[in-house]
Design a protein around this motif. Structure first.
Motif, PDB file in Angstrom:
ATOM      1  N   TYR A  10       0.944  -1.245   0.021  1.00  0.00           N
ATOM      2  CA  TYR A  10      -0.079  -0.052  -0.114  1.00  0.00           C
ATOM      3  C   TYR A  10       0.864   1.235  -0.047  1.00  0.00           C
ATOM      4  O   TYR A  10       0.617   2.101  -0.747  1.00  0.00           O
ATOM      5  CB  TYR A  10      -0.852  -0.086   1.420  1.00  0.00           C
ATOM      6  CG  TYR A  10      -1.905   1.161   1.263  1.00  0.00           C
ATOM      7  CD1 TYR A  10      -2.876   1.148   0.242  1.00  0.00           C
ATOM      8  CD2 TYR A  10      -1.943   1.992   2.220  1.00  0.00           C
ATOM      9  CE1 TYR A  10      -3.809   2.059   0.145  1.00  0.00           C
ATOM     10  CE2 TYR A  10      -2.862   3.095   2.300  1.00  0.00           C
ATOM     11  CZ  TYR A  10      -3.917   3.535   1.254  1.00  0.00           C
ATOM     12  OH  TYR A  10      -4.700   4.307   1.139  1.00  0.00           O
ATOM     13  N   LYS A  14       0.808   4.056  -2.801  1.00  0.00           N
ATOM     14  CA  LYS A  14       0.548   5.467  -2.620  1.00  0.00           C
ATOM     15  C   LYS A  14       2.008   6.396  -3.053  1.00  0.00           C
ATOM     16  O   LYS A  14       1.585   7.353  -3.745  1.00  0.00           O
ATOM     17  CB  LYS A  14       0.232   5.571  -1.347  1.00  0.00           C
ATOM     18  CG  LYS A  14      -1.217   5.202  -0.685  1.00  0.00           C
ATOM     19  CD  LYS A  14      -2.232   6.063  -1.685  1.00  0.00           C
ATOM     20  CE  LYS A  14      -3.622   5.439  -1.330  1.00  0.00           C
ATOM     21  NZ  LYS A  14      -4.379   5.979  -2.273  1.00  0.00           N
ATOM     22  N   HIS A  39      -2.256  11.112  -2.242  1.00  0.00           N
ATOM     23  CA  HIS A  39      -1.762   9.796  -1.953  1.00  0.00           C
ATOM     24  C   HIS A  39      -1.026   9.537  -0.624  1.00  0.00           C
ATOM     25  O   HIS A  39      -1.525   8.875   0.222  1.00  0.00           O
ATOM     26  CB  HIS A  39      -0.797   9.539  -3.027  1.00  0.00           C
ATOM     27  CG  HIS A  39      -1.258   9.767  -4.549  1.00  0.00           C
ATOM     28  ND1 HIS A  39      -2.011   8.810  -4.977  1.00  0.00           N
ATOM     29  CD2 HIS A  39      -1.336  10.874  -5.411  1.00  0.00           C
ATOM     30  CE1 HIS A  39      -2.586   9.039  -6.403  1.00  0.00           C
ATOM     31  NE2 HIS A  39      -1.994  10.239  -6.495  1.00  0.00           N
ATOM     32  N   HIS A  42      -2.803   9.319   3.097  1.00  0.00           N
ATOM     33  CA  HIS A  42      -3.492   8.131   3.846  1.00  0.00           C
ATOM     34  C   HIS A  42      -2.522   7.055   4.275  1.00  0.00           C
ATOM     35  O   HIS A  42      -3.253   5.979   4.761  1.00  0.00           O
ATOM     36  CB  HIS A  42      -4.278   7.454   2.281  1.00  0.00           C
ATOM     37  CG  HIS A  42      -5.107   8.298   1.726  1.00  0.00           C
ATOM     38  ND1 HIS A  42      -6.300   8.839   2.319  1.00  0.00           N
ATOM     39  CD2 HIS A  42      -4.960   9.196   0.526  1.00  0.00           C
ATOM     40  CE1 HIS A  42      -6.846   9.661   1.471  1.00  0.00           C
ATOM     41  NE2 HIS A  42      -6.170   9.814   0.269  1.00  0.00           N
TER      42      HIS A  42
END
Length: 107
Positions: A10, A14, A39, A42
């Motif tokens: 993840y 991002k 991006h 998060h």
């Protein structure tokens, strides 16, 4: 290494998106703000970033959120940055993406 890829996937996704935002259309201020807001914001370093990259990640977060203003904290921080600081943040984003790419399994 493959387990690390899945653990940090993840974060990699991002930062991949952030680098695309930086190279997209708009002014450098808009691109930097978009890279962070859409991006990087998060991400949670404890879950998404390898521990050896925490300090560099913290610097990006700190520089991108060090202002308060009605138009928004990130917007105000980006607009208050001098060119050298903007360049440092952009270099850190690209460097973090590069480092996260090293967690990708070899194909």
């Amino acid at each position: 290494m493959v387990d690390d890829f899945f653990k940090y996937r993840y974060g990699w996704e991002k930062f991949h998106g952030a680098v695309h935002s930086l190279s997209g259309e708009g002014t450098i201020l808009e691109r930097l703000e978009n890279a962070y807001v859409f991006h990087i914001i998060h991400l949670r370093k404890e879950n998404d970033i390898p521990i050896e990259l925490h300090e560099q990640f913290d610097e990006v977060v700190s520089l991108m959120t060090n202002a308060d203003a009605p138009e928004g904290r990130v917007n105000a921080a980006v607009r208050a940055m001098d060119q050298m600081t903007r360049s440092r943040v952009i270099e850190n984003i690209i460097s973090l993406y590069d480092s996260l790419c090293r967690y990708m399994p070899k194909h």
